[in-house]
Design an enzyme around this catalytic site. Sequence first.
Site, PDB file in Angstrom:
ATOM      1  N   HIS A   1      45.858  64.211  17.201  1.00 43.77           N
ATOM      2  CA  HIS A   1      44.881  64.022  18.277  1.00 43.77           C
ATOM      3  C   HIS A   1      44.301  62.607  18.236  1.00 43.77           C
ATOM      4  CE1 HIS A   1      41.486  65.443  20.939  1.00 43.77           C
ATOM      5  NE2 HIS A   1      40.886  64.409  20.347  1.00 43.77           N
ATOM      6  N   GLU A   2      43.814  62.200  17.070  1.00 38.66           N
ATOM      7  CA  GLU A   2      43.194  60.875  16.960  1.00 38.66           C
ATOM      8  C   GLU A   2      44.218  59.764  17.160  1.00 38.66           C
ATOM      9  OE1 GLU A   2      40.084  60.585  17.107  1.00 38.66           O
ATOM     10  OE2 GLU A   2      39.597  62.682  16.699  1.00 38.66           O
TER      11      GLU A   2
ATOM     12  N   HIS B   1      44.445  58.830  20.767  1.00 34.16           N
ATOM     13  CA  HIS B   1      43.454  57.832  21.185  1.00 34.16           C
ATOM     14  C   HIS B   1      43.909  56.424  20.792  1.00 34.16           C
ATOM     15  CE1 HIS B   1      40.417  60.519  22.661  1.00 34.16           C
ATOM     16  NE2 HIS B   1      40.220  61.116  21.501  1.00 34.16           N
TER      17      HIS B   1
ATOM     18  N   HIS C   1      46.530  55.064  23.041  1.00 31.91           N
ATOM     19  CA  HIS C   1      45.916  54.676  24.316  1.00 31.91           C
ATOM     20  C   HIS C   1      45.364  53.252  24.205  1.00 31.91           C
ATOM     21  CE1 HIS C   1      43.323  56.368  27.900  1.00 31.91           C
ATOM     22  NE2 HIS C   1      44.184  55.450  28.279  1.00 31.91           N
TER      23      HIS C   1
END
Length: 695
Positions: free
Chosen positions: A477-478, A481, A484
């Site tokens: 999940h991290e 980020h 991105h």
Amino acid sequence: MLCVGRLGGFGARAAALLQAGIRARRVSTSWSPVGAAFNVKPQGSRLDLFGERRGLFGVPELSAPEGFHIAQEKALRKTELLVDRACSTPPGPQTVLIFDELSDSLCRVADLADFVKIAHPEPAFREAAEEACRSIGTMVEKLNTNVDLYQSLQKLLADKKLVDSLDPETRRVAELFMFDFEISGIHLDKEKRKRAVDLNVKILDLSSTFLMGTNFPNKIEKHLLPEHIRHNFTSAGDHIIIDGLHAEAPDDLVREAAYKIFLYPNAGQLKCLEELLSSRDLLAKLVGYSTFSHRALQGTIAKNPVIINLFYRSLKDFEMIREMKMKLNPQNSEVMPWDPPYYSGVIRAERYNIEPSLYCPFFSLGACMEGLNILLNRLLGISLYAEQPAKGEVWSEDVRKLAVVHESEGLLGYIYCDFFQRADKPHQDCHFTIRGGRLKEDGDYQLPVVVLMLNLPRSSRSSPTLLTPGMMENLFHEMGHAMHSMLGRTRYQHVTGTRCPTDFAEVPSILMEYFANDYRVVNQFARHYQTGQPLPKNMVSRLCESKKVCAAADMQLQVFYAALDQIYHGKHPLRNSTTDILKETQEKFYGLPYVPNTAWQLRFSHLVGYGAKYYSYLMSRAVASMVWKECFLQDPFNRAAGERYRREMLAHGGGREPMLMVEGVLQKCPSVDDFVSALVSDLDLDFETFLMDSE
């Protein structure tokens, strides 16, 4: 804590940027394989008796706490020069570039200080960073009320011919800067502007007070609690301290007591919330919006307040919980709000053997990092390499530095991995932007720098750091980020990477959770750290299926929170007290009874950071689900789909309307019904698992 132009090595715009001077970064020979770097103990700082101390993140001034003062003063001096330039430059694209450079000079200190003030182990560094945040914050307030600066941007946006000549990304960034000005009330007359500034200050103070109050414990006299459950709580003289909901406690009475005592209303906190909601409404109306919700949703995917209801799906889950409760506690089988977290866990354990200790040996941290490396390489042509940080560059010896390298574009940026538990470190998993990417005046690209912070156990003498399935999913999940941030090749740092609308910011990270739960991906890296045996397919299937247990009830709870948030930030004055509204909304959107003399809203900390935007998590999950099914369900390593995802979504950061990015990836314009259908389909039996099991 997160452009119609298409950047990063694809499309005509990329070619233009390359001609302007963005060059592929050379590959360093000092990089080492990522998996091995995370499965060995840190070596500490390399022996360098005479080497120069570089400073945190390579910033020379930050080799000592005093350097924050130097860095902030340098940024403030540069800010004054840039303000003069902005006010004296004729309106045009250059105006937006100056505004972005102004934003960058402040963010490069503020963003770094925001991280250091909570994560650095040395108090002197934390205090210096806190002071830098205050200093930069004061300057931002001054800029937001600088009429000359505002008018320099207004002249640009008021000239239709000039606006029409701007490329879409530049126009969007100009409009975002104007939006920031106007929510501060700068377009109002002097008296109203002062009122807007006063309201902003009041809202900041109320937010801080409310946030502190959400975690404040409650206490009760000892004799009021049954003696046999007192040991579950902390004692303080003649009182018992209740500091949380104890949601996982197996004793029904413990959970009930914790719920009723911890959520007992506090008059001061109630007054603070009412003033906060009222002040937000006054500010929104003052700057031209009918409600605070309409103001907060400007530029988001949703655009206008929307409430979805999946209520009918959760009824089956509550019935399943009731049956389990009756089985374990026949005298009292009514399902209460303190029951779902515990009993859903019991049901998962009974139906599926998913004891974390069975999975941990297959998920060493090094193996998981290598799994990410394999996925990113096959999907996007990206490799992660461990790089030795310079002396003084990191704040703890176990922080790892990763270089993110593209197969043809070279170095894209850096990720600092602060993964391990330590004293005084916040217990949260999150992504911090330290430096945003942007196209500099000399044609080079300012490389993004981020931190990923987790709280993983350290390795032991006998084993490397081993992750539970939940920890592995959080890591993916991290990293979503981080990618991105790394791939958001925008011209302006104001919209780099995760600097985008709240309901879009979680899409890349939630999408990575789908990869983390796909056997075809997990099979690439999950190996027993001692035997090398791969994780059996049926164990992954059981894990995926277990997540569907009571998932509808969990999602309905999120819908209830989102609905409550929208109503609180909707039309004012509110038709009832915040507690009466809570009771009505809970009964309408959740289905479990309201418990008299409780006020859960006073513990709802997200009302501060996510005011009117709590729905964002559900929206991001719906979009991520649709992207997964459209692009990666058939083949999670599909390079063409990966490039499309990068080109249409990741590359733009916040520089393009979020719905345009969603349309670009999905190749259609989704409706609200499509979003709801995507959430509902995730609750159904995992057809992906059956697809894999039938192969």
